[in-house]
Design a protein around this motif. Structure first.
Motif, PDB file in Angstrom:
ATOM      1  N   UNK A  71      51.901  42.658  41.584  1.00 17.27           N
ATOM      2  CA  UNK A  71      51.207  41.393  41.329  1.00 17.27           C
ATOM      3  C   UNK A  71      49.908  41.292  42.126  1.00 17.27           C
ATOM      4  N   UNK A  72      49.896  41.775  43.348  1.00 17.71           N
ATOM      5  CA  UNK A  72      48.668  41.709  44.165  1.00 17.71           C
ATOM      6  C   UNK A  72      47.531  42.473  43.503  1.00 17.71           C
ATOM      7  N   UNK A  73      47.827  43.652  43.020  1.00 18.57           N
ATOM      8  CA  UNK A  73      46.811  44.473  42.351  1.00 18.57           C
ATOM      9  C   UNK A  73      46.333  43.814  41.053  1.00 18.57           C
ATOM     10  N   UNK A  74      47.274  43.254  40.301  1.00 19.82           N
ATOM     11  CA  UNK A  74      46.917  42.572  39.058  1.00 19.82           C
ATOM     12  C   UNK A  74      46.026  41.372  39.324  1.00 19.82           C
ATOM     13  N   UNK A  75      46.359  40.586  40.348  1.00 24.69           N
ATOM     14  CA  UNK A  75      45.554  39.412  40.706  1.00 24.69           C
ATOM     15  C   UNK A  75      44.155  39.854  41.117  1.00 24.69           C
ATOM     16  N   UNK A  76      44.063  40.922  41.873  1.00 22.93           N
ATOM     17  CA  UNK A  76      42.747  41.410  42.319  1.00 22.93           C
ATOM     18  C   UNK A  76      41.888  41.830  41.125  1.00 22.93           C
ATOM     19  N   UNK A  77      42.496  42.509  40.160  1.00 21.87           N
ATOM     20  CA  UNK A  77      41.747  42.905  38.958  1.00 21.87           C
ATOM     21  C   UNK A  77      41.282  41.685  38.173  1.00 21.87           C
ATOM     22  N   UNK A  78      42.138  40.682  38.066  1.00 20.53           N
ATOM     23  CA  UNK A  78      41.770  39.453  37.358  1.00 20.53           C
ATOM     24  C   UNK A  78      40.685  38.687  38.116  1.00 20.53           C
ATOM     25  N   UNK A  90      38.305  40.070  39.923  1.00 19.55           N
ATOM     26  CA  UNK A  90      37.040  40.769  39.662  1.00 19.55           C
ATOM     27  C   UNK A  90      36.461  40.429  38.294  1.00 19.55           C
ATOM     28  N   UNK A  91      37.315  39.991  37.379  1.00 26.36           N
ATOM     29  CA  UNK A  91      36.862  39.589  36.040  1.00 26.36           C
ATOM     30  C   UNK A  91      36.572  38.084  35.984  1.00 26.36           C
ATOM     31  N   UNK A  92      36.664  37.413  37.135  1.00 28.76           N
ATOM     32  CA  UNK A  92      36.452  35.957  37.234  1.00 28.76           C
ATOM     33  C   UNK A  92      37.451  35.151  36.415  1.00 28.76           C
ATOM     34  N   UNK A  93      38.661  35.675  36.264  1.00 31.08           N
ATOM     35  CA  UNK A  93      39.692  34.974  35.500  1.00 31.08           C
ATOM     36  C   UNK A  93      40.628  34.184  36.413  1.00 31.08           C
ATOM     37  N   UNK A  94      40.642  34.526  37.706  1.00 28.96           N
ATOM     38  CA  UNK A  94      41.454  33.802  38.689  1.00 28.96           C
ATOM     39  C   UNK A  94      40.659  33.594  39.979  1.00 28.96           C
ATOM     40  N   UNK A  95      41.093  32.590  40.735  1.00 26.45           N
ATOM     41  CA  UNK A  95      40.562  32.353  42.081  1.00 26.45           C
ATOM     42  C   UNK A  95      41.642  32.734  43.076  1.00 26.45           C
ATOM     43  N   UNK A  96      41.214  33.321  44.174  1.00 28.69           N
ATOM     44  CA  UNK A  96      42.134  33.733  45.236  1.00 28.69           C
ATOM     45  C   UNK A  96      41.604  33.119  46.520  1.00 28.69           C
ATOM     46  N   UNK A  97      42.355  32.156  47.085  1.00 25.61           N
ATOM     47  CA  UNK A  97      41.877  31.451  48.268  1.00 25.61           C
ATOM     48  C   UNK A  97      42.954  31.381  49.338  1.00 25.61           C
ATOM     49  N   UNK A  98      42.517  31.382  50.587  1.00 28.48           N
ATOM     50  CA  UNK A  98      43.416  31.210  51.714  1.00 28.48           C
ATOM     51  C   UNK A  98      44.036  29.821  51.651  1.00 28.48           C
ATOM     52  N   UNK A  99      45.329  29.722  51.889  1.00 23.84           N
ATOM     53  CA  UNK A  99      46.027  28.440  51.872  1.00 23.84           C
ATOM     54  C   UNK A  99      45.612  27.625  53.104  1.00 23.84           C
ATOM     55  N   UNK A 100      45.187  26.372  52.922  1.00 18.60           N
ATOM     56  CA  UNK A 100      44.747  25.568  54.058  1.00 18.60           C
ATOM     57  C   UNK A 100      45.848  25.305  55.088  1.00 18.60           C
TER      58      UNK A 100
END
Length: 149
Positions: free
Chosen positions: A78-85, A87-97
């Motif tokens: 899942x981590x690799x899939x999220x990273x690929x998505x 890079x395609x600007x399909x998901x945001x990945x942010x540090x949890x506050x």
């Protein structure tokens, strides 16, 4: 077509062995056809699955581990899939506050657009690849749920 003809095997040891081989073969058949559907948009079936999970969050963030738990293919990274998505600007990945060790994932507007673009094609694909009546489809769904216990 019968599984025996597809894999050129005359007989199976028993119907249980035949069923497992048939399920594995059918899975491969569906995934390879699905891949052709997603390829023009640069997606894999696993990436599509992640996007659908994120859309189901209705704008609420989710962790990578929660995505992994919900994935159809538990062996996917899942981590690799999220990273690929990402890079395609399909998901945001942010540090949890509230916990900086945790990473929150959300689908972007572009990700939602891609899913919307695919929706009609996926619906038609599912109807076309499942060569069963609605009643048979419901029965098979019940049997597969029962098979998994």
């Amino acid at each position: 077509m019968r599984i025996e003809d597809e894999i050129k095997q005359k007989t199976f040891k028993d119907p249980y062995n035949k069923l497992v081989v048939n399920l594995l073969y059918t899975h491969s058949y569906i995934v390879s056809n699905q891949s052709a559907l997603f390829k023009p948009l640069g997606l894999s079936p696993e990436q599509y699955n992640v996007l659908r999970i994120l859309r189901g969050q209705h704008g609420k963030p989710i962790t990578v581990s929660s995505i992994q738990e919900r994935m159809l293919n538990k062996m996917s990274n899942a981590s690799r899939l999220v990273e690929k998505l990402k890079r395609k600007d399909l998901v945001l990945r942010e540090e949890c506050p509230s916990d900086r060790r945790q990473v929150d994932i959300m689908i972007t507007a572009k990700g939602l657009e891609v899913l919307e673009e695919l929706e009609t094609a996926v619906y038609a694909f599912n109807r076309n690849i499942v060569k069963l009546t609605e009643s048979e489809t419901n029965q098979l769904n019940e049997l597969l749920d029962k098979l998994r216990g």
